[in-house]
Design an enzyme around this catalytic site. Structure first.
Site, short mmCIF file in Angstrom:
data_model
loop_
_atom_site.label_atom_id
_atom_site.label_comp_id
_atom_site.label_asym_id
_atom_site.label_seq_id
_atom_site.Cartn_x
_atom_site.Cartn_y
_atom_site.Cartn_z
CG ASP A 137 -2.27 0.61 0.94
OD1 ASP A 137 -2.35 1.45 0.03
OD2 ASP A 137 -3.26 0.28 1.64
CG ASP A 187 -9.69 1.15 -0.58
OD1 ASP A 187 -8.72 1.14 -1.37
OD2 ASP A 187 -9.58 1.05 0.66
#
Ligand SMILES: *[C@@H]1O[C@H](CO)[C@@H](O)[C@H](O)[C@H]1NC(C)=O
Ligand SMILES: *[C@@H]1O[C@H](CO)[C@@H](O)[C@H](O)[C@H]1NC(C)=O
Ligand SMILES: *[C@@H]1O[C@H](CO)[C@@H](O)[C@H](O)[C@H]1NC(C)=O
Ligand SMILES: *[C@@H]1O[C@H](CO)[C@@H](O)[C@H](O)[C@H]1NC(C)=O
Ligand SMILES: *[C@@H]1O[C@H](CO)[C@@H](O)[C@H](O)[C@H]1NC(C)=O
Length: 427
Positions: free
Chosen positions: A167, A226
């Site tokens: 990430d 997301d």
């Protein structure tokens, strides 16, 4: 017709890239992985950063939960159809590294340790995915990999990790062009093939995104927000892929894939019609297929959708071309994905609108890119029912449900080589 050629370009900074000429000479990461879009289960969308096993023992992120999901992947037949990675997302370690600077799995939630968990997954024929972050901290506030990349790569290899989702929280986006390739360098140095999933372009989108460099260093890459448990979120992602800013769809192919995020099929937010549209579009977009759902309680209908072999075959087609949006008129859009069998196509008509009655369409076959004068066999993509023959001069009638999809495959009746012969010599 389009033919894919693979060549080895030779050594470049100690790395051999595989070049797929179809994609304007863009090279993919050469770790032998992700030749088709990776498939598996991922914890994040459904289970999030639920770390309190006292309060919520059945759903907290723990080895118990991961093992249970792994067992279900096998018993429900999901492994048999290709879902193989089991990926733990954020919030698995303790808040501090140990005295050697190594990451430590939270001892109350992962008491057996990550090596044992990896062994368990491998014993079931599954693969082990884990999560870290390029910055100083993960998005959930756990220790990040910045300044520890070599240590972390070695730790993951020792644990038997097969996939790393990396990430980008708590980092400087200007450092990503160096940081992500550095992590890949250390992963490669471990000698263990580890699928590298990069969140890099999700952070640099709209600013500075070098997809060529990303494809050279990552097996898959998130490039948008997301996914959340709703149709708005799902369609927002589909539309982003339709707009295809910076032409990112051209960079997908064997070895490296655009990642629109997890599949939310089987959760709370989508109707069955929307789940079909979601699953169908992830197949069209050659997306990695990572379910994020509670496999202990998934509805049969949703499970059947995730296991639909015809959709999976479209997703996993070896040509590896990402489908593109060809046209959009108000709420209706057409997507086309070339398939490996010469001249074959997967075709999707999507109605993103929510007016409560099906939209009726009358379309020339030519507008669906059905150009072969000798015609096609058309097959419904979800159930495999024959839809008969179609010629370019035909007009096709469809009825498209609200927030629904119609998907089909078209196989030319005669190959283009035969077509050429027939054009020259007559039928
Ligand atoms: C490391 O990179 C080299 C050169 O690209 C490649 O041949 C090799 O397979 C890679 N090894 C692993 C474990 O990914
Ligand atoms: C877990 O939840 C319980 C009950 O709400 C609370 O007392 C406890 O402090 C929480 N533990 C952690 C580690 O957050
Ligand atoms: C779901 O499928 C299982 C296994 O095939 C079956 O036992 C069960 O009755 C089904 N449930 C429903 C609600 O159809
Ligand atoms: C459409 O094309 C096919 C094949 O070329 C031909 O057999 C058929 O007669 C044509 N139909 C019409 C309505 O022109
Ligand atoms: C098309 O369908 C016909 C009739 O079902 C069949 O005979 C033929 O083999 C099919 N052609 C191709 C290329 O699949």
């Amino acid at each position: 017709m389009e033919k894919r050629t693979q060549i080895h370009l030779g050594s470049l900074v100690g790395c051999v890239f595989i070049c797929v000429l179809v994609f304007s000479g863009v090279c993919s990461l050469d770790n032998g992985l992700a030749r088709t879009p990776p498939m598996g289960w991922m914890a994040w969308e459904r289970f999030r950063c639920n770390v309190n096993c006292t309060e919520d023992p059945e759903n907290c992120l723990s080895e118990k939960l991961i093992k249970k999901m792994a067992d279900r992947m096998v018993s429900l037949g999901l492994l048999d159809v290709g879902y193989e990675y089991v990926s733990i997302d954020d919030c698995w370690p303790t808040k501090e590294r140990d005295s050697n600077g190594r990451l430590v799995p939270d001892p109350t939630r992962f008491p057996s340790g990550m090596k044992a968990l990896g062994d368990y997954l491998h014993s079931k024929g599954l693969k082990f995915g884990i999560y870290e972050d390029f910055g100083t901290k993960t998005c959930g506030g756990f220790p990040g990999s910045e300044f520890y990349m070599s240590t972390d790569a070695n730790t993951f290899a020792e644990w038997g990790v097969d996939m790393l989702k990396f990430d980008g929280c708590y980092s400087n986006i200007n450092d990503m062009e160096i940081g992500y390739p550095t992590m890949e360098f250390f992963l490669n140095k471990t000698g263990r093939p580890i699928l590298f999933s990069c969140s890099w372009p999700a952070y640099t989108q709209g600013i500075k995104t070098d997809y060529k460099l990303i494809r050279e260093n990552c097996n898959m890459w998130r490039n948008y927000a997301d996914i959340q448990d709703s149709w708005d979120s799902t369609y927002g992602i589909i539309n982003h892929y339709g707009i295809n800013k910076d032409g990112f769809s051209a960079f997908a192919g064997p070895g490296g894939w655009n990642d629109p995020d997890e599949l939310i099929v089987g959760n709370f937010g989508l109707s069955y019609e929307q789940e079909r549209a979601h699953m169908g579009m992830w197949a069209m977009m050659a997306s990695p297929l990572f379910m994020s759902v509670d496999l202990r309680s998934i509805r049969n209908q949703s499970l059947a959708l995730l296991k639909n072999k015809r959709l999976i075959a479209i997703n996993q087609d070896p040509l590896g071309t990402q489908g593109r949006r060809v046209w959009k008129e108000s709420d209706v859009e057409l997507w086309v994905k070339p398939l490996q069998t010469e001249g074959s196509l997967a075709i999707a008509l999507l109605n993103s609108g929510n007016q409560g009655t099906p939209k009726r369409l009358s379309l020339p076959a030519l507008s669906l890119m059905l150009t072969n004068p000798l015609g096609y066999n058309l097959t419904e993509a979800f159930d495999g029912a024959s839809m008969g023959s179609v010629f370019p001069n035909d007009t096709l009638k469809f009825s498209l449900n609200p927030t629904g999809i119609l998907m089909m495959t078209a196989v030319p009746k005669v190959s283009s080589a035969n077509l050429l012969m027939s054009l020259i010599f007559g039928q």
